[in-house]
Scaffold this motif. Structure first.
Motif, PDB file in Angstrom:
ATOM      1  N   LEU A  17       0.808  -1.220   0.000  1.00 48.82           N
ATOM      2  CA  LEU A  17       0.000   0.000   0.000  1.00 48.82           C
ATOM      3  C   LEU A  17       0.844   1.274   0.000  1.00 48.82           C
ATOM      4  O   LEU A  17       0.533   2.220  -0.738  1.00 48.82           O
ATOM      5  CB  LEU A  17      -0.985  -0.012   1.170  1.00 48.82           C
ATOM      6  CG  LEU A  17      -2.272  -0.816   0.957  1.00 48.82           C
ATOM      7  CD1 LEU A  17      -3.138  -0.783   2.208  1.00 48.82           C
ATOM      8  CD2 LEU A  17      -3.051  -0.309  -0.240  1.00 48.82           C
ATOM      9  N   PRO A  18       1.918   1.350   0.802  1.00 46.02           N
ATOM     10  CA  PRO A  18       2.769   2.555   0.719  1.00 46.02           C
ATOM     11  C   PRO A  18       3.363   2.772  -0.668  1.00 46.02           C
ATOM     12  O   PRO A  18       3.423   3.907  -1.153  1.00 46.02           O
ATOM     13  CB  PRO A  18       3.867   2.285   1.760  1.00 46.02           C
ATOM     14  CG  PRO A  18       3.242   1.351   2.732  1.00 46.02           C
ATOM     15  CD  PRO A  18       2.334   0.485   1.926  1.00 46.02           C
ATOM     16  N   LEU A  19       3.792   1.674  -1.319  1.00 45.70           N
ATOM     17  CA  LEU A  19       4.357   1.805  -2.664  1.00 45.70           C
ATOM     18  C   LEU A  19       3.310   2.266  -3.662  1.00 45.70           C
ATOM     19  O   LEU A  19       3.574   3.139  -4.503  1.00 45.70           O
ATOM     20  CB  LEU A  19       4.959   0.469  -3.118  1.00 45.70           C
ATOM     21  CG  LEU A  19       6.258   0.035  -2.441  1.00 45.70           C
ATOM     22  CD1 LEU A  19       6.639  -1.371  -2.890  1.00 45.70           C
ATOM     23  CD2 LEU A  19       7.392   1.009  -2.762  1.00 45.70           C
ATOM     24  N   LEU A  20       2.120   1.692  -3.584  1.00 48.63           N
ATOM     25  CA  LEU A  20       1.049   2.092  -4.490  1.00 48.63           C
ATOM     26  C   LEU A  20       0.664   3.553  -4.259  1.00 48.63           C
ATOM     27  O   LEU A  20       0.367   4.284  -5.209  1.00 48.63           O
ATOM     28  CB  LEU A  20      -0.171   1.192  -4.294  1.00 48.63           C
ATOM     29  CG  LEU A  20      -0.007  -0.281  -4.715  1.00 48.63           C
ATOM     30  CD1 LEU A  20      -1.275  -1.064  -4.399  1.00 48.63           C
ATOM     31  CD2 LEU A  20       0.334  -0.390  -6.191  1.00 48.63           C
ATOM     32  N   VAL A  57      -9.275  -1.018  -1.683  1.00 47.24           N
ATOM     33  CA  VAL A  57      -7.901  -0.548  -1.865  1.00 47.24           C
ATOM     34  C   VAL A  57      -7.880   0.720  -2.710  1.00 47.24           C
ATOM     35  O   VAL A  57      -7.152   1.673  -2.405  1.00 47.24           O
ATOM     36  CB  VAL A  57      -7.024  -1.644  -2.514  1.00 47.24           C
ATOM     37  CG1 VAL A  57      -5.639  -1.098  -2.847  1.00 47.24           C
ATOM     38  CG2 VAL A  57      -6.898  -2.833  -1.574  1.00 47.24           C
ATOM     39  N   LEU A  58      -8.692   0.765  -3.766  1.00 48.38           N
ATOM     40  CA  LEU A  58      -8.743   1.957  -4.608  1.00 48.38           C
ATOM     41  C   LEU A  58      -9.267   3.159  -3.834  1.00 48.38           C
ATOM     42  O   LEU A  58      -8.822   4.293  -4.046  1.00 48.38           O
ATOM     43  CB  LEU A  58      -9.622   1.696  -5.835  1.00 48.38           C
ATOM     44  CG  LEU A  58      -9.013   0.785  -6.903  1.00 48.38           C
ATOM     45  CD1 LEU A  58     -10.054   0.400  -7.941  1.00 48.38           C
ATOM     46  CD2 LEU A  58      -7.811   1.436  -7.570  1.00 48.38           C
ATOM     47  N   SER A  59     -10.210   2.919  -2.921  1.00 49.99           N
ATOM     48  CA  SER A  59     -10.707   4.034  -2.108  1.00 49.99           C
ATOM     49  C   SER A  59      -9.641   4.495  -1.123  1.00 49.99           C
ATOM     50  O   SER A  59      -9.536   5.693  -0.828  1.00 49.99           O
ATOM     51  CB  SER A  59     -11.990   3.635  -1.371  1.00 49.99           C
ATOM     52  OG  SER A  59     -11.747   2.657  -0.392  1.00 49.99           O
ATOM     53  N   TYR A  60      -8.815   3.553  -0.613  1.00 53.98           N
ATOM     54  CA  TYR A  60      -7.696   3.947   0.247  1.00 53.98           C
ATOM     55  C   TYR A  60      -6.688   4.785  -0.554  1.00 53.98           C
ATOM     56  O   TYR A  60      -6.167   5.789  -0.050  1.00 53.98           O
ATOM     57  CB  TYR A  60      -7.004   2.724   0.833  1.00 53.98           C
ATOM     58  CG  TYR A  60      -7.650   2.179   2.078  1.00 53.98           C
ATOM     59  CD1 TYR A  60      -7.658   2.921   3.264  1.00 53.98           C
ATOM     60  CD2 TYR A  60      -8.250   0.935   2.082  1.00 53.98           C
ATOM     61  CE1 TYR A  60      -8.261   2.439   4.411  1.00 53.98           C
ATOM     62  CE2 TYR A  60      -8.863   0.420   3.236  1.00 53.98           C
ATOM     63  CZ  TYR A  60      -8.857   1.181   4.390  1.00 53.98           C
ATOM     64  OH  TYR A  60      -9.464   0.700   5.528  1.00 53.98           O
ATOM     65  N   LEU A  61      -6.421   4.352  -1.793  1.00 55.25           N
ATOM     66  CA  LEU A  61      -5.501   5.117  -2.632  1.00 55.25           C
ATOM     67  C   LEU A  61      -6.086   6.495  -2.939  1.00 55.25           C
ATOM     68  O   LEU A  61      -5.360   7.495  -2.947  1.00 55.25           O
ATOM     69  CB  LEU A  61      -5.221   4.368  -3.940  1.00 55.25           C
ATOM     70  CG  LEU A  61      -4.439   3.062  -3.832  1.00 55.25           C
ATOM     71  CD1 LEU A  61      -4.176   2.497  -5.224  1.00 55.25           C
ATOM     72  CD2 LEU A  61      -3.124   3.259  -3.091  1.00 55.25           C
TER      73      LEU A  61
END
Length: 404
Positions: free
Chosen positions: A9-12, A132-136
């Motif tokens: 997640l940090p990398l994304l 995950v997309l909402s977190y991004l």
């Protein structure tokens, strides 16, 4: 790269934040750049147009290339191009040079914007993708909220060129981290090639695929709403209301925070609400808020206490639509995810380039031109969702009649 990797997640987040930061940190300095480079409002706006054009080309090509050569190598090449373009931007002496540098920044940065989402599609199931997309998307708020504030402080204390020094430093550090920690998420097929005629046929086929076209047009019009305000905001807030870069950055960050609430809303409601209903609901919010914005501007009501809440609600709707459409567009497909995502995001950025070009035609920024462009986009979102709901209703009726 495995989904359970703690660095994932940090990398994304780094991948999606870097290119967005290049625009958000840049906004408070636009008027200073115009004065220093002796450029008109229209010429400075064209630097935003070239940025969107570079994004569009990058997104269209990087998805296809990543399907053939893998995600990792394309991401690393893109970040390196972005870093070099940022460094060259520190030394420009004309607005034309800056326009080209902004183009190459986006040409490199667009790779990471796209492939972060493609990697999510590689590694997660559908429900997890939306989360995950909402977190991004929420992570991206660090850019539009903190970016202008950082850019304003750098501009006031060290001059506008310090913004590009900061971007160069951050992107070269990120390049090093990605080299060390980023793994390949897609198995690379031996003997892979790049048949151009086959790619064009796939593009044409996608443009006739209903679900692809629906989600692509929805996010493109939502992006037009978002980018119409962000690209015009320096002229709207700094020139009309005579705000300093710091005052502008805080007010802009407050307005743009509507987007983060939208991403939080969809993350909490995705399990109990249909994805397309969420898109429809968000489209109505954007339509109502942009309608009031247009009415206020046409009546020459320029109170920020009335205008900015409309912006906040519009961006709330955009914050719901972005992760919903990003997850929904690839749901019907099993292969060529990079190619599909590339065309999807490329068309979105083309709409952004067109919006900034339209706004650059005017000699100065105005609430009227900006609000009307936002309203037209909102009308299209509502029209598309209504057509989709009507089509689904007719399909359901036909299916019931067959059963009976």
């Amino acid at each position: 790269m495995q989904a359970r990797n703690s660095f994932l997640l940090p990398l994304l987040t780094i991948l999606v934040v870097i290119p967005m930061l290049a625009t958000d940190i840049y906004l408070p300095a636009i008027s200073f750049m115009g004065e220093d480079l002796i450029a008109s409002h229209s010429a400075i706006m064209l630097t935003l147009t070239s940025n969107m054009a570079g994004y569009s080309i990058s997104l269209l090509s990087s998805g296809v290339l990543s399907d053939v050569y893998g995600r990792r190598i394309i991401v690393l090449c893109g970040i390196f191009i972005f870093a070099l373009a940022s460094l060259v931007s520190c030394f420009v002496t004309s607005v034309d040079q800056l326009t080209w540098c902004r183009f190459f920044q986006a040409l490199g940065g667009g790779c990471s914007t796209l492939l972060a989402r493609v990697i999510v599609r590689d590694l997660y199931d559908f429900k997890s993708q939306v989360r995950v997309l909402s977190y991004l998307a929420a992570g991206l708020i660090a850019s539009p909220i903190l970016g202008p504030i950082i850019g304003a402080h750098l501009t006031v204390h060290y001059g506008w060129r310090s913004i590009f020094y900061a971007l160069s430093f951050f992107s070269f550090i990120s390049f090093g981290l990605l080299c060390v920690f980023m793994k390949e998420s897609k198995p690379i097929e031996l003997g892979g090639n790049l048949p151009v005629s086959n790619i064009l046929k796939k593009y044409l086929k996608l443009l006739t695929h209903y679900e692809f076209l629906f989600h692509t047009l929805i996010i493109s019009f939502a992006w037009t709403v978002y980018f119409s305000f962000t690209s015009s905001s320096p002229g709207l807030l700094q020139r009309i209301y005579k705000l300093s870069p710091l005052e502008y950055s805080y007010l802009f960050s407050l307005s743009i925070s509507g987007y983060i609430f939208g991403t939080i809303f969809i993350r909490r409601n995705i399990d109990r609400m249909d994805l397309k209903y969420l898109i429809y609901f968000s489209g109505l919010i954007i339509f109502i808020s942009t309608s009031f914005l247009a009415i206020f501007s046409l009546l020459d009501i320029d109170s920020l206490f009335l205008l900015l809440p409309c912006i906040f609600l519009s961006l709330f709707g955009v914050g719901v639509i972005f992760p919903a459409t990003q997850a929904g567009v690839t749901r019907s497909f099993k292969t060529d995810i990079g190619l599909i995502s590339g065309l999807f995001y490329s068309i979105e950025m083309m709409f952004g380039a067109f919006a900034s070009f339209i706004l650059s035609i005017f000699s100065s920024a105005s609430w009227t031109s900006t609000s009307l462009l936002m309203l037209c986009s909102a009308v299209m979102i509502v029209a598309l969702t209504c057509i989709d709901r009507f089509s689904s209703f007719r399909f359901t009726l036909r299916h019931i009649k067959r059963i009976l």
